[in-house]
Design a protein around this motif. Structure first.
Motif, PDB file in Angstrom:
ATOM      1  N   LEU A 131      29.065   4.026   5.400  1.00 24.38           N
ATOM      2  CA  LEU A 131      28.132   4.881   4.667  1.00 24.38           C
ATOM      3  C   LEU A 131      26.986   5.377   5.549  1.00 24.38           C
ATOM      4  CD1 LEU A 131      27.952   2.840   1.347  1.00 24.38           C
ATOM      5  CD2 LEU A 131      28.953   5.118   1.637  1.00 24.38           C
ATOM      6  N   GLY A 132      26.952   4.937   6.802  1.00 27.53           N
ATOM      7  CA  GLY A 132      25.915   5.399   7.720  1.00 27.53           C
ATOM      8  C   GLY A 132      24.557   4.776   7.489  1.00 27.53           C
ATOM      9  N   VAL A 133      24.534   3.511   7.021  1.00 26.04           N
ATOM     10  CA  VAL A 133      23.266   2.863   6.685  1.00 26.04           C
ATOM     11  C   VAL A 133      22.924   1.796   7.728  1.00 26.04           C
ATOM     12  CG1 VAL A 133      22.050   1.462   4.977  1.00 26.04           C
ATOM     13  CG2 VAL A 133      23.594   3.283   4.230  1.00 26.04           C
ATOM     14  N   PRO A 134      21.799   1.955   8.425  1.00 20.41           N
ATOM     15  CA  PRO A 134      21.389   0.948   9.416  1.00 20.41           C
ATOM     16  C   PRO A 134      20.638  -0.194   8.766  1.00 20.41           C
ATOM     17  CG  PRO A 134      19.818   2.736   9.399  1.00 20.41           C
ATOM     18  CD  PRO A 134      20.883   3.099   8.394  1.00 20.41           C
ATOM     19  N   GLU A 135      20.576  -1.330   9.470  1.00 23.49           N
ATOM     20  CA  GLU A 135      19.845  -2.482   8.948  1.00 23.49           C
ATOM     21  C   GLU A 135      19.461  -3.399  10.106  1.00 23.49           C
ATOM     22  OE1 GLU A 135      20.909  -4.217   4.976  1.00 23.49           O
ATOM     23  OE2 GLU A 135      21.460  -5.947   6.219  1.00 23.49           O
ATOM     24  N   GLY A 136      18.189  -3.718  10.189  1.00 25.27           N
ATOM     25  CA  GLY A 136      17.733  -4.676  11.179  1.00 25.27           C
ATOM     26  C   GLY A 136      17.724  -4.142  12.599  1.00 25.27           C
ATOM     27  N   SER A 137      17.332  -5.014  13.521  1.00 22.54           N
ATOM     28  CA  SER A 137      17.126  -4.595  14.913  1.00 22.54           C
ATOM     29  C   SER A 137      18.428  -4.397  15.680  1.00 22.54           C
ATOM     30  CB  SER A 137      16.246  -5.624  15.634  1.00 22.54           C
ATOM     31  OG  SER A 137      16.851  -6.908  15.613  1.00 22.54           O
ATOM     32  N   THR A 138      19.572  -4.756  15.100  1.00 16.75           N
ATOM     33  CA  THR A 138      20.849  -4.430  15.736  1.00 16.75           C
ATOM     34  C   THR A 138      21.088  -2.927  15.703  1.00 16.75           C
ATOM     35  OG1 THR A 138      21.817  -6.551  15.117  1.00 16.75           O
ATOM     36  CG2 THR A 138      23.348  -4.791  15.664  1.00 16.75           C
ATOM     37  N   PRO A 195      27.005   7.757  11.065  1.00 20.47           N
ATOM     38  CA  PRO A 195      28.190   6.911  11.224  1.00 20.47           C
ATOM     39  C   PRO A 195      29.177   7.563  12.176  1.00 20.47           C
ATOM     40  CG  PRO A 195      28.285   8.065   9.132  1.00 20.47           C
ATOM     41  CD  PRO A 195      26.939   8.372   9.727  1.00 20.47           C
ATOM     42  N   VAL A 196      29.792   6.764  13.022  1.00 15.99           N
ATOM     43  CA  VAL A 196      30.810   7.264  13.952  1.00 15.99           C
ATOM     44  C   VAL A 196      32.014   6.331  13.901  1.00 15.99           C
ATOM     45  CG1 VAL A 196      29.238   8.459  15.532  1.00 15.99           C
ATOM     46  CG2 VAL A 196      29.721   6.030  15.879  1.00 15.99           C
ATOM     47  N   ARG A 197      33.149   6.865  14.270  1.00 10.43           N
ATOM     48  CA  ARG A 197      34.344   6.038  14.441  1.00 10.43           C
ATOM     49  C   ARG A 197      34.919   6.322  15.819  1.00 10.43           C
ATOM     50  NH1 ARG A 197      36.061  10.301  11.187  1.00 10.43           N
ATOM     51  NH2 ARG A 197      38.050  11.262  11.775  1.00 10.43           N
TER      52      ARG A 197
END
Length: 302
Positions: free
Chosen positions: A177-184, A232-234
């Motif tokens: 879904l292209g959603v980031p989370e946290g420092s990763t 988001p990428v694949r």
């Protein structure tokens, strides 16, 4: 997996408690969203920024009687508590690490929200088995998130008909879904909220007034300074590593930020976005293909 509802107990997120009579006003001057919206029936998504307006921490906050429960990055929660204590001064605020008592649980797939008795409304919250559950305040399509007593969380969810997900399944769901989370996924002291979807994901309140880092965030929006987006990428071929620079015609098109198998996130320069669609860009035998999620709003081409 789409016809089943899954739970995954997170090892990457932890629960903090913020209590005291001044908790709302204390946080109002620090985070990007409006603390007056937080309640036992409403969770919010927000960021704590650096004074220069760059990403520091991403947070979810929900009411729990006379305190807030806060979802924060587990590995950096000591740093977050230390930073909050710096701003506490004489405020009537308590700050507690609740990781020994409560776990963060991701709930996703199938009829997750219906099973929990929640509408597809980001942030809608309710009590659940000695804890709280809420629709993900970023996007309802992400599912729900729950803070549950550590000792009974798994049993509670199994009794509701949820199946244990494979480790990392929620991360794959997020990346799709292209959603980031946290420092990763978000780079502390560098990432800019509007490049990373915080506006569309209900993480910024534009009417609340000043908070730390607000000036840069507002200037970026109103001057139309967004030239990159985290997308988001694949990967078709060997997956690339985070930090890989993507090249388009001898020019930098973007940077891979996070990778999980054949999917990930990349910060793409919008002028090169078309080159990453369709067959994508070739990088030493790997095709990198970007997508624009339906929830994302890109600036109109000049």
């Amino acid at each position: 997996m789409s016809d089943k509802a899954f739970f995954e107990i997170s090892t990457e997120r932890a629960v903090l408690g913020i209590g005291g009579a001044d908790r709302a006003t204390f946080l109002q001057g620090l985070i990007s969203n409006d603390t007056t919206r937080i309640g036992d029936s409403c969770a919010i998504f927000a960021a704590l920024l650096t004074p220069q307006g760059k990403f520091a921490f991403d947070l979810m906050l929900v009411g729990d009687g006379e305190r807030y429960l806060v979802d924060a990055e587990a590995g950096r929660r000591a740093d977050l508590l230390k930073r909050l204590k710096m701003f506490k001064l004489r405020s009537q605020v308590t700050l507690d690490d609740l990781d020994a008592d409560l776990v963060v649980v991701h709930l996703f797939g199938g009829d997750t929200l219906a099973r929990l008795g929640l509408a597809a409304e980001p942030g809608q919250a309710k009590r659940l088995a000695g804890g709280v559950v809420f629709v993900d305040p970023r996007l309802a399509t992400l599912g729900a998130r729950s803070f549950l007593p550590r000792a009974s969380a798994q049993q509670t969810l199994q009794e509701l008909g949820f199946e244990a997900a494979a480790p990392g399944a929620f991360r794959q769901h997020r990346y799709g879904l292209g959603v980031p989370e946290g420092s990763t996924d978000l780079t502390p002291d560098k990432s800019i909220l509007l490049e990373c979807g915080f506006d569309e994901m209900h993480g910024i309140d534009w009417q609340k007034g000043c908070y730390m880092g607000q000036e840069l965030t507002a200037r970026t929006k109103y001057r139309g300074l967004v030239r990159k987006r985290l997308l988001p990428v694949r990967f078709e071929g060997p997956a690339l590593v985070p930090g890989t620079i993507l090249d388009s015609g001898g020019k930098e098109a973007g940077e891979v930020r996070a990778v999980d198998g054949s999917v990930g996130l990349a910060l793409i320069r919008l002028e090169h976005l078309d080159a990453l669609k369709g067959a994508g860009l070739s990088h030493f035998g790997t095709s990198v293909i970007a997508d624009v999620p339906g929830w994302m709003k890109l600036p109109e081409p000049v």
